[in-house]
Design a protein around this motif. Structure first.
Motif, mmCIF file in Angstrom:
data_model
loop_
_atom_site.group_PDB
_atom_site.id
_atom_site.type_symbol
_atom_site.label_atom_id
_atom_site.label_comp_id
_atom_site.label_asym_id
_atom_site.label_seq_id
_atom_site.Cartn_x
_atom_site.Cartn_y
_atom_site.Cartn_z
ATOM 1 N N VAL A 43 0.841 -1.196 0.000
ATOM 2 C CA VAL A 43 0.000 0.000 0.000
ATOM 3 C C VAL A 43 0.878 1.249 0.000
ATOM 4 N N PHE A 44 0.525 2.221 -0.843
ATOM 5 C CA PHE A 44 1.253 3.484 -0.809
ATOM 6 C C PHE A 44 0.357 4.561 -0.177
ATOM 7 N N VAL A 83 -4.010 0.598 -3.100
ATOM 8 C CA VAL A 83 -4.570 1.720 -2.350
ATOM 9 C C VAL A 83 -5.422 1.226 -1.186
ATOM 10 N N THR A 84 -5.470 -0.085 -1.002
ATOM 11 C CA THR A 84 -6.049 -0.688 0.195
ATOM 12 C C THR A 84 -5.346 -2.011 0.421
ATOM 13 N N ALA A 85 -5.254 -2.418 1.654
ATOM 14 C CA ALA A 85 -4.494 -3.624 1.984
ATOM 15 C C ALA A 85 -5.303 -4.886 1.701
ATOM 16 N N HIS A 108 -2.734 -5.630 -7.120
ATOM 17 C CA HIS A 108 -2.803 -4.305 -6.511
ATOM 18 C C HIS A 108 -4.263 -3.955 -6.208
ATOM 19 N N CYS A 109 -4.630 -4.091 -4.956
ATOM 20 C CA CYS A 109 -6.024 -3.907 -4.530
ATOM 21 C C CYS A 109 -6.476 -2.462 -4.733
ATOM 22 N N GLY A 110 -7.615 -2.299 -5.382
ATOM 23 C CA GLY A 110 -8.127 -0.970 -5.690
ATOM 24 C C GLY A 110 -9.366 -0.622 -4.891
ATOM 25 N N LEU A 111 -9.866 0.594 -5.093
ATOM 26 C CA LEU A 111 -11.033 1.073 -4.359
ATOM 27 C C LEU A 111 -12.329 0.404 -4.801
ATOM 28 N N GLY A 112 -12.290 -0.299 -5.918
ATOM 29 C CA GLY A 112 -13.479 -0.997 -6.383
ATOM 30 C C GLY A 112 -14.007 -1.996 -5.371
ATOM 31 N N ASN A 113 -13.121 -2.436 -4.450
ATOM 32 C CA ASN A 113 -13.553 -3.365 -3.409
ATOM 33 C C ASN A 113 -14.547 -2.721 -2.444
#
Length: 397
Positions: free
Chosen positions: A95-96, A230-232, A260-265
């Motif tokens: 995560v950054f 952008v999320t773990a 790379h997990c995105g905000l779509g989750n």
């Protein structure tokens, strides 16, 4: 299935706002007694679902093999369900610090900018979300530090909240990213920041509280390596170095993939018919090394455990018709919901997720809808915690 089938009442107090921790008594330098809060991510509660029989375990067992009421399993007990030669697949995305706070030129209006992904290295062009979006138009400039060196210009509108930002920063790409990330903070989900005590400095912002310095460590898996999330991947947050060492001693293998997990989750599903929902794309990489470890495990008849919904999404994108994992370097928008036949893993670790979330749907597809929803009801009744910092569910055959 229908969206409404994944709706349930989740009490606010059941949502974890911090990682699992406890208070430990200490003696201060002046001799007085006090308390210190200690984080123990691998001591979060664990529930175990045997998906074939429907049996659910929550409690430790005594010497006679009988459950001890009130003495809950914790995440360290996961290892008890696996043997030498089994393999855990882990997501090593990192995560950054994606959440920035800036001011709009001339008006000095406070603006929250959530950076999603880099579009062009040479021009420092990024895909972002902004709040409040109504105040941000093409051509506007945003300032992110007091001396005015980090400035961005709105290059384009992408969605109602989405914008393309071009950072006007003259330096190498490596230095730019270092300076940009130094200004950002941990991108904790909005429900966590809004659930914590309000910070007066956040008045008028999309969220009510700042992330703390400890959050960057707590919201990162210990094996995180490849920057881009952008999320773990929440289920991986439970692992500690001590637990990884215990797995190694027992002969349990680890295979690392990257998604790379995105905000779509966290995006709300706006259709009742789940077949009509479209997931955002996420970048993923599965190496030959990971494939070799996983496929050797399967061919030897051992168990393969997918740690988290991001891993099942990635592996189901890359599994072949022969049931073996294939190398992959690209993007996936795979949406997994019941009914679904999984082609690779035979066990899975998940957290307890929010109602109507794609993460819950993925879990229910693996463990069986009725089984998983029963687990969720028991979790609420027994004070399990939900969300990224919540407790865990192990699903085995």
């Amino acid at each position: 299935m229908k969206l409404s089938q994944f709706k349930f009442d989740l009490p606010q107090e059941s949502v974890a706002l911090y990682p699992h921790s406890f208070e430990r008594p200490i003696v201060n330098e002046d001799g007085s007694k006090g308390l210190i809060r200690v984080t123990r991510r691998d001591e979060a509660k664990l529930m175990v679902l045997h998906r074939t029989t429907g049996e659910i375990e929550m409690f430790q067992k005594n010497a006679k093999g009988k459950p001890v009421k009130g003495k809950y399993l914790d995440f360290r007990n996961v290892i008890d369900y696996f043997d030498e030669g089994d393999t855990f697949i882990l997501n090593d995305t990192k995560v950054f610090p994606a959440r920035l706070y800036g001011t709009k030129e001339k008006t000095d209006a406070k603006i929250e900018v959530f950076i999603l992904r880099e579009l062009n290295e040479e021009t420092h062009l990024w895909d972002v979300l902004v709040e409040p979006a109504r105040k941000i138009r093409i051509g506007n400039k945003l300032f992110f530090d007091e001396v005015g060196t980090m400035v961005a210009e709105v290059y384009d509108n992408t969605t109602s909240r989405g914008r393309s930002l071009r950072f006007l920063y003259d330096c190498s790409h490596e230095q730019f990213k270092k300076d940009l990330f130094a200004l950002g903070e941990t991108p904790l989900p909005t429900y966590i920041l809004n659930g914590r005590p309000a910070d007066p400095s956040m008045e008028g912002m999309h969220v009510r509280s700042h992330a703390t310095p400890d959050d960057m460590e707590n919201f990162q898996c210990i094996f995180a390596k490849n920057i881009g999330a952008v999320t773990a991947p929440a289920s991986g947050l439970h692992f500690t170095r001590e637990m990884m060492k215990r797995m190694e001693i027992k002969g349990i293998n680890t295979a690392f993939i990257t998604l790379h997990c995105g905000l779509g989750n966290f995006s709300a599903i706006e259709v009742e018919d789940l077949t009509k929902h479209k997931m955002d794309s996420e970048q993923m990489i599965i190496s030959k090394e990971a494939c070799d470890i996983v496929n050797k495990t399967k061919q030897a008849g051992h168990h393969v455990c997918a740690v988290g919904t991001s891993v099942t999404k990635a592996t189901e994108t890359a599994v072949g018709t022969d049931g073996l994992l294939k190398e992959y370097d690209g993007w996936t928008n795979k949406f997994i919901f019941p009914p679904y036949d999984f082609g690779l893993a035979d066990s899975m670790i998940a957290n307890f997720y929010h109602p109507e979330s794609t993460l819950l749907m993925n879990t229910a597809a693996f463990g069986g809808y009725e089984n998983v929803m029963q687990c969720y009801q028991l979790a609420i009744e027994n004070d399990y915690k939900f969300g990224c910092f919540g407790d865990s569910l192990l699903i085995v055959d």
